[in-house]
Design an enzyme around this catalytic site. Structure first.
Site, short mmCIF file in Angstrom:
data_model
loop_
_atom_site.label_atom_id
_atom_site.label_comp_id
_atom_site.label_asym_id
_atom_site.label_seq_id
_atom_site.Cartn_x
_atom_site.Cartn_y
_atom_site.Cartn_z
CE LYS A 158 9.04 6.73 7.09
NZ LYS A 158 9.87 7.48 7.95
CE1 TYR A 208 -3.28 2.76 8.71
CE2 TYR A 208 -3.16 4.49 7.06
CZ TYR A 208 -2.94 4.05 8.35
OH TYR A 208 -2.37 4.89 9.27
CG ASP A 228 4.38 12.43 4.99
OD1 ASP A 228 4.33 12.03 6.17
OD2 ASP A 228 5.25 13.20 4.58
CB CYS A 271 15.22 47.03 11.09
SG CYS A 271 15.48 48.78 10.78
CD GLU A 331 -2.35 -1.18 2.87
OE1 GLU A 331 -2.22 -0.21 3.65
OE2 GLU A 331 -2.90 -2.24 3.18
CB CYS A 364 13.50 50.66 7.84
SG CYS A 364 14.25 49.22 7.10
CB CYS A 413 18.71 47.57 9.15
SG CYS A 413 17.52 47.49 7.81
CB CYS A 459 17.60 51.90 7.07
SG CYS A 459 17.20 51.06 8.60
CE LYS A 515 5.62 5.11 6.76
NZ LYS A 515 4.94 6.13 7.46
#
Ligand code: IVH
Length: 690
Positions: A320, A233, A126, A432, A122, A438, A414, A417, A124
């Site tokens: 897997k 399942y 996720d 920032c 079957e 900015c 930053c 700026c 698998k």
């Protein structure tokens, strides 16, 4: 003497290693099962678990009695009722290559003692495991795996999943339990993240985490908006234990339960291997994610003979797939500044191929992520596509570093700026603090303000805002309402795309200017709750903005609110309350609001008579012929419960109420886009009308 000292040292370090691995795996388990946010790939987790298991076998005196090797994993969320499972919900052992798979087959052959046997192979899926109990054919309880012994009762949420029948069909027994997997289709996941990106919300990592997070939401109406799906399942049917696995799947289909079609009965392990190879190449074409194949000895009697280890059935195994991973080199790290001043590090990589696309950049999340992996410029790195959208660095090869390699120092200033960055206590990100000037923060706020869910000025996009900002016409949202058409005409600038470096010319022709002015004018009718959302107050997303708007009714009452009055509003916690107060305490913000008021924007709620706001702005299509309600009644119900009627199916559609004879083209489209379809009864159930 020397020898015993060496062996003493070895023992000390083995004990430390066992403790270290135990703590690390417990932490990953907590993230995976409780926070629904995994911090390690399955494969790596399994490797570490195997290593720990080996060490514990060799040195049992150092093993923690609550070691992750002794648990299936998991924990239980407080806010749902906890329910005991009828039998423990187990996990499966893993194999990663043909050799390990053949080893499994050899063990099976030995245990069965020379008799013939078959396997079912079957996919698998996720997602996350679920147990469903049906009593007298009715869905009675849906329980998450939890810690394997007891899980959360998530029945109300599972009932929003269209493919899970509320009522069984055919000749079903009075009581039955089925187990399976709930997941989110790839398209639905991408759509959800796009919406979140537009709203400035954090993005979900992958469909599995999103599905697991969704089922734990307290609000079933919210769950209904995020289409989940599932396959079953495993069947535990009282008195039917003698059914072979393949036959039990056929029974489940007859009861109307969703069983995946890509299941094969295999006579030999070679057939299983063919199945695995077929799906390893074809899995990308599936609308949902799979992370491998599950094989099960088909005969129930043989399963019973083989039994279980302390954690796994001996008669089943998962194979897997290797996750798509590519190697590259980190050339440099750049930093991007968002609307809220958050600075995100981005990896610039030597270009490489990953799942058919060229990848040059990957997110580095934040300073902790860089420090945890000790990522340094020049390192060879391994990149995976988490959830197959944003690539991420999963591993660093530290062994080939130059001798002058130094740990990465997160930028202090930053990049836009040059203001010194700050990291507020308890915050994962550097920010920032130059909120006022900015450039990406200022532009980001204006873009957010004109966004679809706020003022919805679609004639203005990122490029045009950039030009208006650079030319000095628009420095804040209020300036949009003072634009002079004559001055805009003829304005033009070449704008470069940050990611690709591609340049394009943005020019303000007559029609463009006309559309901008009329779009801005029309936005004056946008209701207060969306204006409030548009202001871009931190932690005030669309839903919170609605809550605040409907509670306080107008902006002056909201500005006058103190921490206690804000915190007393349902679902407004301390963090939001503080953020609202901080926002309105800045004179420049209040002054801008005054300007927007003068411009004529809506700062008061216009009461709509709603039966409820269960549908919370969801865009809904009604399609087909109905028995319980007329089409017009359905449409009125949608309006009255704060939904929006839309006529055609698109990616933006939240769900479709489906009756008899829905057109096949429409159905195809809905399925392709992953838009959820519900029956009129399910819809009535959502509104509490059943
Ligand atoms: S059978 C006792 N079949 O994978 C055996 N599991 O890694 C119970 N999963 O806990 C599991 N697809 O959450 C089985 N076709 C499938 C599956 C499947 C996905 C999940 C399930 C299980 C985990 C084991």
């Amino acid at each position: 003497m020397r020898k015993t000292f060496v062996s003493y040292l070895r023992h000390v370090s083995t004990q430390a290693k066992i403790q270290e691995l135990t703590a690390e795996l417990k932490k990953h388990n907590y993230h995976y099962y409780v926070l629904a946010n995994s911090t390690i790939s399955d494969r790596e987790f399994d490797m570490k678990l195997k290593e720990l298991e080996m060490l514990e076998n060799a040195f049992p005196q150092y093993a923690d009695p609550n070691s992750p090797t002794q648990q299936v994993g998991g924990d239980i969320t407080k806010s749902f009722n906890t329910v005991l499972h009828s039998t423990r919900m187990l996990s499966l052992g893993n194999t990663y290559n043909k050799e390990e798979l053949l080893d499994f087959d050899t063990r099976v052959a030995k245990l069965i003692g020379g008799n013939a046997y078959q396997y079912t192979a079957e996919l698998k899926f996720d997602g996350f495991a679920i147990a469903l109990r049906y009593v007298a054919g009715k869905l009675y309880q849906a329980i998450t795996r939890g810690d394997g012994t007891q899980g959360d009762d998530v029945t109300a949420n599972v009932k929003t999943i269209r493919s899970i029948p509320h009522q069984l069909e055919g000749n079903y027994p009075p009581e039955l339990e089925v187990r399976g997997e709930i997941f989110m289709h790839k398209a639905a996941f991408v759509k959800l993240n796009k919406t979140r990106a537009k709203n400035g919300e954090d993005l979900y990592k992958n469909p599995r985490n999103t599905a697991a997070g969704t089922i734990k939401l307290q609000d079933s109406a919210e769950v209904a908006k995020r289409p989940l799906d599932g396959f079953l399942y495993q069947l535990a049917e009282h008195g039917k234990d003698e059914l072979d696995h393949w036959d039990s799947l056929q029974h489940m289909k007859k009861y109307g339960l969703p069983v995946n079609g890509a299941t094969r009965l295999c006579d030999t392990i070679d057939d299983v291997w063919d199945f695995i190879q077929h799906w390893d190449t074809k899995r990308r074409g599936l609308s949902f994610e799979i992370d491998g194949v599950v094989i099960k000895v088909n005969s129930r009697l043989q399963q019973q003979e083989m039994g279980f280890t302390s954690k796994f059935p001996r008669w089943a195994m998962s194979y897997k797939f290797e996750t798509e991973r590519a190697e590259s080199r980190l050339i440099s790290i750049s930093y991007q500044v968002g609307r809220t001043g958050a600075v995100t590090p981005v990896a610039n990589l030597e270009p490489m191929q990953l799942l058919g696309t060229t990848v040059k950049r990957a997110s580095l999340h934040n300073a902790d992520f860089i420090a945890d992996l000790d990522i340094r410029v020049g390192d060879r790195v391994f990149v995976e596509k988490g959830g197959e959208i944003i690539p991420k660095i999963v591993e660093v090869d530290a062994s080939n570093r130059d001798s002058d390699s130094r740990p990465t120092q997160f930028t202090l200033a930053c990049p836009e700026c040059e203001t010194l960055l700050q990291r507020p206590e308890g915050d994962a990100v550097f920010r920032c603090p130059n909120i006022r000037s900015c450039p990406p923060q200022v532009k980001g706020r204006i873009e957010h303000f004109i966004g679809r869910k706020a003022m919805d000025v679609s004639s203005l996009g990122e490029g045009k805002i950039d030009v208006l900002y650079q030319s000095g016409f628009v420095k804040r949202a209020a300036d949009l309402y003072a634009l002079d058409a004559d001055k805009l005409l003829g304005l033009s600038k070449t704008i470069a795309n940050e990611d690709t470096g591609d340049e394009r010319l943005v020019s303000f022709k007559e029609k463009t200017v006309e559309n901008i002015i009329s779009g801005v004018l029309a936005s004056k009718q946008v209701p207060f709750e969306r204006v409030l959302f548009g202001l871009g107050i931190r932690f005030v997303g669309e839903t919170v903005a609605k809550k605040l708007a409907f509670h306080f009714k107008n902006i002056d009452a909201l500005i006058a609110a103190n921490f206690e009055t804000l915190n007393a509003v349902s679902e407004i916690g301390g963090v939001i309350a503080k953020s609202v107060i901080d926002y309105f305490s800045l004179p420049e913000n209040r002054e801008e609001i005054d300007q927007l008021k003068i411009a004529g924007l809506q700062f008061e709620v216009v009461e709509k008579k709603l039966a409820s706001n269960v549908l919370d702005g969801a865009k809904i299509v009604v399609s087909g012929v109905f028995t319980r309600f007329s089409r017009n009644e359905l449409k009125k119900l949608i309006e009255d419960n704060d939904g929006k009627n839309v006529s055609s199916i698109s990616k933006a559609t939240d769900f479709i109420v489906v009756g008899e004879n829905m057109g096949p083209a429409k159905k195809d489209k809905a399925e392709k886009l992953g838009v959820k379809m519900i029956t009129e009864d399910e819809f009535a159930g959502m509104l509490g009308l059943l």
